[in-house]
Write a protein that holds these residues in place. Structure first.
Motif, short mmCIF file in Angstrom:
data_model
loop_
_atom_site.label_atom_id
_atom_site.label_comp_id
_atom_site.label_asym_id
_atom_site.label_seq_id
_atom_site.Cartn_x
_atom_site.Cartn_y
_atom_site.Cartn_z
N ARG A 23 10.38 15.09 40.55
CA ARG A 23 10.20 16.48 40.09
C ARG A 23 11.05 16.73 38.84
O ARG A 23 10.61 17.38 37.90
CB ARG A 23 10.54 17.47 41.20
CG ARG A 23 10.18 18.90 40.83
CD ARG A 23 10.30 19.88 41.98
NE ARG A 23 11.68 20.00 42.41
CZ ARG A 23 12.11 19.79 43.65
NH1 ARG A 23 11.27 19.43 44.59
NH2 ARG A 23 13.38 19.95 43.95
N ALA A 24 12.27 16.19 38.84
CA ALA A 24 13.14 16.34 37.66
C ALA A 24 12.52 15.66 36.45
O ALA A 24 12.49 16.24 35.36
CB ALA A 24 14.52 15.77 37.95
N LEU A 25 12.02 14.45 36.63
CA LEU A 25 11.39 13.74 35.51
C LEU A 25 10.21 14.54 34.98
O LEU A 25 10.06 14.71 33.76
CB LEU A 25 10.93 12.35 35.95
CG LEU A 25 10.26 11.50 34.86
CD1 LEU A 25 11.23 11.22 33.72
CD2 LEU A 25 9.73 10.20 35.47
N ASP A 26 9.40 15.07 35.87
CA ASP A 26 8.24 15.86 35.45
C ASP A 26 8.67 17.11 34.67
O ASP A 26 8.06 17.45 33.66
CB ASP A 26 7.41 16.29 36.66
CG ASP A 26 6.74 15.11 37.36
OD1 ASP A 26 6.65 14.01 36.77
OD2 ASP A 26 6.31 15.30 38.53
N PHE A 27 9.74 17.78 35.12
CA PHE A 27 10.20 19.00 34.47
C PHE A 27 10.87 18.70 33.12
O PHE A 27 10.58 19.34 32.11
CB PHE A 27 11.17 19.77 35.37
CG PHE A 27 11.61 21.07 34.79
CD1 PHE A 27 10.79 22.18 34.83
CD2 PHE A 27 12.85 21.20 34.18
CE1 PHE A 27 11.19 23.40 34.27
CE2 PHE A 27 13.26 22.40 33.63
CZ PHE A 27 12.43 23.50 33.68
N TYR A 28 11.75 17.71 33.11
CA TYR A 28 12.49 17.42 31.88
C TYR A 28 11.60 16.82 30.79
O TYR A 28 11.82 17.06 29.61
CB TYR A 28 13.70 16.54 32.18
CG TYR A 28 14.87 17.34 32.73
CD1 TYR A 28 15.90 17.76 31.92
CD2 TYR A 28 14.89 17.74 34.07
CE1 TYR A 28 16.95 18.53 32.41
CE2 TYR A 28 15.93 18.51 34.58
CZ TYR A 28 16.94 18.90 33.75
OH TYR A 28 17.97 19.68 34.23
N THR A 29 10.57 16.04 31.19
CA THR A 29 9.66 15.47 30.19
C THR A 29 8.46 16.36 29.94
O THR A 29 7.79 16.21 28.93
CB THR A 29 9.17 14.06 30.60
OG1 THR A 29 8.47 14.14 31.84
CG2 THR A 29 10.32 13.09 30.69
N GLY A 30 8.19 17.29 30.84
CA GLY A 30 7.09 18.24 30.66
C GLY A 30 7.54 19.42 29.84
O GLY A 30 7.65 19.33 28.61
N PRO A 31 7.84 20.54 30.49
CA PRO A 31 8.21 21.76 29.75
C PRO A 31 9.39 21.58 28.79
O PRO A 31 9.35 22.10 27.68
CB PRO A 31 8.57 22.75 30.86
CG PRO A 31 7.84 22.29 32.06
CD PRO A 31 7.77 20.78 31.93
N LEU A 32 10.42 20.85 29.20
CA LEU A 32 11.60 20.73 28.32
C LEU A 32 11.38 19.77 27.17
O LEU A 32 12.09 19.83 26.17
CB LEU A 32 12.84 20.35 29.13
CG LEU A 32 13.34 21.39 30.11
CD1 LEU A 32 14.69 20.98 30.69
CD2 LEU A 32 13.45 22.78 29.50
#
Length: 125
Positions: free
Chosen positions: A10-19
């Protein structure tokens, strides 16, 4: 630099997605754990952020105390806090602090979905 996260995927998805960070290292370490890092797309050979499993018993009380007091775990510099705030809000990112000007500094604070508050900051010219 390390950020303790509740769920590495989930962190990878968030940090590479929206961020907008880019993946760097993704090495299986046995079981559900990975050596997982991301970096800035502008400086892919620069500082890497390790998305560390928040398994150590000291992590939960520490992060819980920071979140309860509204204190960000870390801060990322952006060119324009207002523009980044709007872009991320449009992507569904939850903010705990809207853009706030504090002298020459503008900040906003977001929830990274993995147990941390993250501050965005920009120095006004």
């Amino acid at each position: 630099m390390s950020i303790f996260v509740d769920d590495q995927q989930r962190a990878l998805d968030f940090y590479t997605g929206p961020l907008g960070f880019v993946p760097q290292q993704d090495i299986p370490l046995g079981g559900p754990y990975r050596w997982l890092t991301v970096s800035s797309p502008e400086h892919p050979d620069g500082v890497q952020i390790s998305l560390e499993p928040a398994e150590h018993p000291a992590v939960a009380p520490f992060r819980d105390a920071l979140v309860a007091d509204g204190i960000p775990f870390t801060s990322f510099t952006v060119a324009d806090v207002g523009a980044e705030y709007q872009r991320l809000r449009d992507l569904g990112v939850v903010f705990t602090q809207e853009p706030l000007q504090q002298g020459p500094l503008t900040t906003a604070v977001l929830d990274d979905t993995c147990g941390n508050l993250i501050q965005l900051a920009a120095m006004e010219e």
